[in-house]
Write a protein that holds these residues in place. Structure first.
Motif, PDB file in Angstrom:
ATOM      1  N   UNK A  42      44.795 -38.261   9.391  1.00  0.00           N
ATOM      2  CA  UNK A  42      43.344 -38.127   9.446  1.00  0.00           C
ATOM      3  C   UNK A  42      42.990 -36.692   9.070  1.00  0.00           C
ATOM      4  N   UNK A  43      41.922 -36.522   8.331  1.00  0.00           N
ATOM      5  CA  UNK A  43      41.532 -35.187   7.904  1.00  0.00           C
ATOM      6  C   UNK A  43      40.827 -34.474   9.056  1.00  0.00           C
ATOM      7  N   UNK A  44      41.193 -33.223   9.256  1.00  0.00           N
ATOM      8  CA  UNK A  44      40.692 -32.429  10.378  1.00  0.00           C
ATOM      9  C   UNK A  44      39.220 -32.086  10.178  1.00  0.00           C
ATOM     10  N   UNK A  45      38.434 -32.218  11.231  1.00  0.00           N
ATOM     11  CA  UNK A  45      37.021 -31.884  11.139  1.00  0.00           C
ATOM     12  C   UNK A  45      36.555 -31.013  12.293  1.00  0.00           C
ATOM     13  N   UNK A  46      37.497 -30.384  12.983  1.00  0.00           N
ATOM     14  CA  UNK A  46      37.147 -29.582  14.151  1.00  0.00           C
ATOM     15  C   UNK A  46      37.106 -28.094  13.855  1.00  0.00           C
ATOM     16  N   UNK A  47      37.522 -27.306  14.833  1.00  0.00           N
ATOM     17  CA  UNK A  47      37.538 -25.851  14.721  1.00  0.00           C
ATOM     18  C   UNK A  47      38.964 -25.377  14.955  1.00  0.00           C
ATOM     19  N   UNK A  48      39.451 -24.503  14.069  1.00  0.00           N
ATOM     20  CA  UNK A  48      40.808 -23.985  14.183  1.00  0.00           C
ATOM     21  C   UNK A  48      40.827 -22.475  14.326  1.00  0.00           C
ATOM     22  N   UNK A  49      41.926 -21.964  14.853  1.00  0.00           N
ATOM     23  CA  UNK A  49      42.041 -20.511  15.005  1.00  0.00           C
ATOM     24  C   UNK A  49      42.049 -19.802  13.653  1.00  0.00           C
ATOM     25  N   UNK A  50      42.549 -20.475  12.609  1.00  0.00           N
ATOM     26  CA  UNK A  50      42.544 -19.836  11.289  1.00  0.00           C
ATOM     27  C   UNK A  50      41.120 -19.599  10.791  1.00  0.00           C
ATOM     28  N   UNK A  51      40.193 -20.472  11.166  1.00  0.00           N
ATOM     29  CA  UNK A  51      38.788 -20.248  10.808  1.00  0.00           C
ATOM     30  C   UNK A  51      38.247 -18.998  11.500  1.00  0.00           C
ATOM     31  N   UNK A  52      38.630 -18.793  12.742  1.00  0.00           N
ATOM     32  CA  UNK A  52      38.178 -17.597  13.464  1.00  0.00           C
ATOM     33  C   UNK A  52      38.663 -16.335  12.766  1.00  0.00           C
ATOM     34  N   UNK A  53      39.946 -16.287  12.421  1.00  0.00           N
ATOM     35  CA  UNK A  53      40.520 -15.107  11.763  1.00  0.00           C
ATOM     36  C   UNK A  53      39.801 -14.814  10.444  1.00  0.00           C
ATOM     37  N   UNK A  54      39.601 -15.839   9.634  1.00  0.00           N
ATOM     38  CA  UNK A  54      39.002 -15.625   8.315  1.00  0.00           C
ATOM     39  C   UNK A  54      37.521 -15.270   8.420  1.00  0.00           C
ATOM     40  N   UNK A  55      36.830 -15.856   9.356  1.00  0.00           N
ATOM     41  CA  UNK A  55      35.415 -15.537   9.529  1.00  0.00           C
ATOM     42  C   UNK A  55      35.235 -14.114  10.025  1.00  0.00           C
ATOM     43  N   UNK A  56      36.015 -13.722  11.006  1.00  0.00           N
ATOM     44  CA  UNK A  56      35.929 -12.350  11.522  1.00  0.00           C
ATOM     45  C   UNK A  56      36.287 -11.354  10.426  1.00  0.00           C
ATOM     46  N   UNK A  57      37.328 -11.647   9.648  1.00  0.00           N
ATOM     47  CA  UNK A  57      37.725 -10.746   8.569  1.00  0.00           C
ATOM     48  C   UNK A  57      36.600 -10.585   7.553  1.00  0.00           C
ATOM     49  N   UNK A  58      35.959 -11.687   7.161  1.00  0.00           N
ATOM     50  CA  UNK A  58      34.867 -11.592   6.185  1.00  0.00           C
ATOM     51  C   UNK A  58      33.681 -10.817   6.759  1.00  0.00           C
TER      52      UNK A  58
END
Length: 480
Positions: free
Chosen positions: A356-372
């Motif tokens: 199933x394709x993931x549709x939630x929130x992951x820690x990698x999203x946090x890292x990339x968002x904070x970095x940007x």
């Protein structure tokens, strides 16, 4: 006690209406065996089928669940209601493509039209990407209204607050998922009058149905999340339910996706204080069928995308321009993709740990968002450090990450964001955000000899509302 009129179409689709009482009741039965004999009848009445929606008025009475345990059971309905995310944005994101022969065989008009950003997405009358979030909103409102009507003892106070925070989170998440598909994009400082969504703040089906402004919807989402942040537990063992990290992460996403990078950074840094973990993909064998177990340590909040045929077809291929972004030293190529000999690379593994394709929130999203956000604030060294922390778990023999200027930093981070956060519905949000800021990204589909394009900031970045919804309620349709 409420009167059982007909559930508005906003709360329920035709497709869902015929099955909802069976699905929900079965789920609750499994999870609440200790008290099922007492609550079964009430729940069956609450979620009985409603074929006519606004025009039929059955005479049955509605009995609302009466105990905190009943509301707990509703919020734990993860597999059929709460932990499902819309997917048509991912179909339209153009990170994947198919052949014209395969496109013609898709069983639903929705998939075919979403693929080409067409006008007839709802031609067959079913629209889970609209119906499911409104089901989530309705159930969340049942819980919120029910708890407000109870006399809560001191012993029950902590549980009641946790359940209220959970319901507020689910309602806010559902509205945000709807907003990025069915509302035009607007920056946080955009004061123009744009169409939003019908705001359902209670489970009263007699409330009028009108489209609120987009700003009103945004304020509603943020208010729910800010209140939920004070109510949800510090930690939550079940990743289908929210913790403080979950709420902070969604607050970060909500502000980030309207280009409010300062507030997104504030929430992102608070989320980083919880030390979100990463999986070291470089240490895992490329032959692993799926390196992400279900509820793995990179999952902050578990949800999966609506499972359309498009996603798991062997003739759905990863876009070649996307593949070119990966280097030979990138472990993600072997973990994310597979060549099954059908004409291109298919998707191999998902953060759901399942097919199933993931549709939630992951820690990698946090890292990339904070970095940007750090890069946009000119804090280049910090942005590089955060990104390096992620990439050392992705790239073999990673060289130190450094940035000479903000332009270089943003270009690098945005490429990594696209390479890392695929398969989860985020690309559609990013396209709307980046094009509004002048990125000029043009999407293209090739179907035989026909070339179809989606221009930046096109009205087609906003999907049409279900025609049946417009006809029944009289709300304004999205322009195309």
């Amino acid at each position: 006690m409420l009167q059982r009129e007909t559930m508005p179409h906003l709360y329920q689709s035709d497709e869902a209406g015929h099955q909802i009482q069976f699905i929900l009741l079965i789920t609750i039965t499994i999870k609440t065996m200790k008290y099922i004999m007492k609550s079964c009848a009430a729940l069956l009445l609450l979620f009985s089928s409603c074929d006519g929606f606004l025009d039929e008025k059955p005479s049955l009475s509605l009995v609302v669940p009466s105990k905190l345990a009943d509301f707990e059971a509703l919020l734990n309905n993860d597999n059929q209601v709460f932990n499902i995310s819309p997917a048509i944005g991912e179909i339209g994101s153009a990170d994947y493509f198919t052949t014209v022969e395969r496109w013609e065989t898709y069983s639903t008009q929705l998939e075919r039209e979403a693929y080409i950003w067409g006008d007839e997405v709802h031609a067959n009358g079913n629209m889970p990407d609209w119906a499911t979030p409104f089901q989530q909103i309705f159930y969340a409102n049942v819980v919120l209204d029910g708890i407000a009507a109870l006399n809560i003892s001191s012993e029950e106070q902590a549980q009641a607050e946790r359940l209220k925070g959970t319901a507020l989170f689910f309602r806010a998440n559902a509205y945000h998922n709807l907003m990025v598909l069915f509302c035009p994009f607007a920056r946080f400082d955009d004061t123009s009058d744009k169409l939003g969504l019908p705001i359902r703040a209670s489970s009263n089906i007699q409330d009028p149905i009108t489209r609120a402004s987009l700003q009103e919807v945004k304020d509603f989402i943020k208010k729910d999340l800010e209140e939920a942040l004070d109510l949800v537990p510090e930690t939550e063992p079940m990743k289908t339910l929210p913790s403080k990290l979950t709420v902070l992460s969604l607050l970060m996403r909500v502000h980030f996706m309207e280009a409010d990078y300062s507030k997104a950074l504030d929430y992102g840094l608070l989320a980083m204080e919880y030390s979100p973990e990463l999986i070291d993909l470089t240490a895992l064998p490329q032959s692993a069928a799926n390196p992400f177990g279900i509820f793995n340590k990179e999952v902050v909040f578990y949800s999966h995308l609506n499972p359309y045929n498009y996603f798991n077809s062997p003739l759905t291929f990863v876009d070649e321009n996307l593949l070119e972004l990966y280097g030979d030293d990138d472990s993600r190529v072997g973990h994310f993709f597979i060549d099954r000999g059908t004409g291109g690379l298919n998707v191999k593994a998902f953060h759901t740990g399942r097919n199933l394709w993931f549709g939630g929130i992951g820690t990698n999203e946090i890292y990339l968002t904070v970095s940007e956000c750090l890069a946009r604030d000119g804090r280049l060294e910090e942005a590089a450090q955060i990104l390096e922390s992620l990439l050392e778990n992705r790239i073999f023999d990673l060289e130190p990450v450094t940035f000479e200027n903000s332009t270089e930093a943003l270009d690098f981070i945005l490429k990594e964001r696209r390479k890392e956060l695929l398969f989860r519905g985020i690309r559609w949000m990013d396209l709307r955000r980046l094009n509004e800021e002048g990125a000029g990204i043009i999407l293209t589909r090739q179907l035989g000899e026909n070339t179809i394009t989606l221009s930046p900031n096109s009205p087609r970045y906003v999907f049409p509302l279900p025609p049946s919804e417009v006809e029944r309620s009289g709300i304004e349709q999205n322009p195309r």
